[in-house]
Scaffold this motif. Structure first.
Motif, PDB file in Angstrom:
ATOM      1  N   LEU A 190       0.887  -1.163   0.000  1.00 43.98           N
ATOM      2  CA  LEU A 190       0.000   0.000   0.000  1.00 43.98           C
ATOM      3  C   LEU A 190       0.923   1.210   0.000  1.00 43.98           C
ATOM      4  O   LEU A 190       1.702   1.404   0.938  1.00 43.98           O
ATOM      5  CB  LEU A 190      -0.893   0.003   1.240  1.00 43.98           C
ATOM      6  CG  LEU A 190      -1.695   1.288   1.484  1.00 43.98           C
ATOM      7  CD1 LEU A 190      -2.685   1.532   0.349  1.00 43.98           C
ATOM      8  CD2 LEU A 190      -2.411   1.208   2.827  1.00 43.98           C
TER       9      LEU A 190
ATOM     10  N   LEU B 102      -5.532   4.609   8.123  1.00 44.06           N
ATOM     11  CA  LEU B 102      -4.514   3.646   7.715  1.00 44.06           C
ATOM     12  C   LEU B 102      -4.897   2.239   8.173  1.00 44.06           C
ATOM     13  O   LEU B 102      -4.826   1.284   7.394  1.00 44.06           O
ATOM     14  CB  LEU B 102      -3.140   4.037   8.263  1.00 44.06           C
ATOM     15  CG  LEU B 102      -2.004   3.046   8.002  1.00 44.06           C
ATOM     16  CD1 LEU B 102      -1.867   2.723   6.514  1.00 44.06           C
ATOM     17  CD2 LEU B 102      -0.711   3.583   8.577  1.00 44.06           C
TER      18      LEU B 102
ATOM     19  N   LEU C 257      -5.719  -1.044   5.798  1.00 45.76           N
ATOM     20  CA  LEU C 257      -5.001  -2.310   5.998  1.00 45.76           C
ATOM     21  C   LEU C 257      -5.925  -3.414   6.497  1.00 45.76           C
ATOM     22  O   LEU C 257      -5.460  -4.514   6.800  1.00 45.76           O
ATOM     23  CB  LEU C 257      -3.846  -2.118   6.987  1.00 45.76           C
ATOM     24  CG  LEU C 257      -2.730  -1.177   6.543  1.00 45.76           C
ATOM     25  CD1 LEU C 257      -1.746  -0.948   7.672  1.00 45.76           C
ATOM     26  CD2 LEU C 257      -2.036  -1.724   5.311  1.00 45.76           C
TER      27      LEU C 257
ATOM     28  N   VAL D  54       3.393  -1.152   4.067  1.00 43.18           N
ATOM     29  CA  VAL D  54       2.927   0.188   3.723  1.00 43.18           C
ATOM     30  C   VAL D  54       4.150   1.035   3.394  1.00 43.18           C
ATOM     31  O   VAL D  54       5.074   1.133   4.193  1.00 43.18           O
ATOM     32  CB  VAL D  54       2.189   0.848   4.912  1.00 43.18           C
ATOM     33  CG1 VAL D  54       1.761   2.265   4.556  1.00 43.18           C
ATOM     34  CG2 VAL D  54       1.015   0.009   5.356  1.00 43.18           C
TER      35      VAL D  54
END
Length: 156
Positions: free
Chosen positions: A56, A89, A93, A101
């Protein structure tokens, strides 16, 4: 009278020197990235891994910056100044703090600082992209490397 003038001149010189030193210290803090002992990626590798879904990739800059340069293909814009940054975040996730990340900013300063903070907060696989979008001592950056960007749309 001359003594007062010499004393005044001395204080003006000392004050000017202190102001210059303070300005340099602030500049160094703002433009020098912290050391990040974790993984780092070059922009080309970050792009490849983001597009393939291996990581990500978060563009942690501001909306003004996104509008100016666009957002790197494969990156998700998430302004690091948001109060709910960690929660967003975590949601991205799907609650798994072990997922990789990568963070990118303009020149690698903010991404290094935030990489350290997120690692301290328990995120396990934080990766810094120290070149940033605009380049740094680490390399030319996303834009000058000619990597694809997309326009920023406010409703992202």
């Amino acid at each position: 009278m001359k003594q007062l003038t010499k004393r005044t001149r001395r204080w003006v010189i000392l004050g000017t020197g202190a102001a210059i030193a303070g300005g340099i210290a602030i500049r160094e803090y703002r433009f020098t990235p912290q050391d990040y002992p974790g993984e780092q990626l070059a922009v080309a590798d970050a792009h490849e891994r983001a597009v393939s879904g291996d990581i990500l990739l978060l563009d942690i800059r501001t909306p003004k910056e996104w509008r100016s340069t666009g957002i790197g293909e494969g990156a998700y814009p998430l302004d690091m100044r948001r109060e709910d940054f960690s929660q967003v975040l975590t949601d991205l996730l799907e609650g798994d703090q072990n997922k990789p990340v990568a963070l990118i900013c303009a020149r690698g300063v903010r991404s290094a600082r935030l990489s350290n903070k997120l690692t301290e907060a328990g995120f396990v696989r934080i990766i810094d992209v120290p070149e940033g979008m605009l380049g740094s001592a680490a390399g030319p950056g996303w834009v000058r490397a000619g990597l694809p960007v997309k326009n920023y749309e406010e409703n992202v």
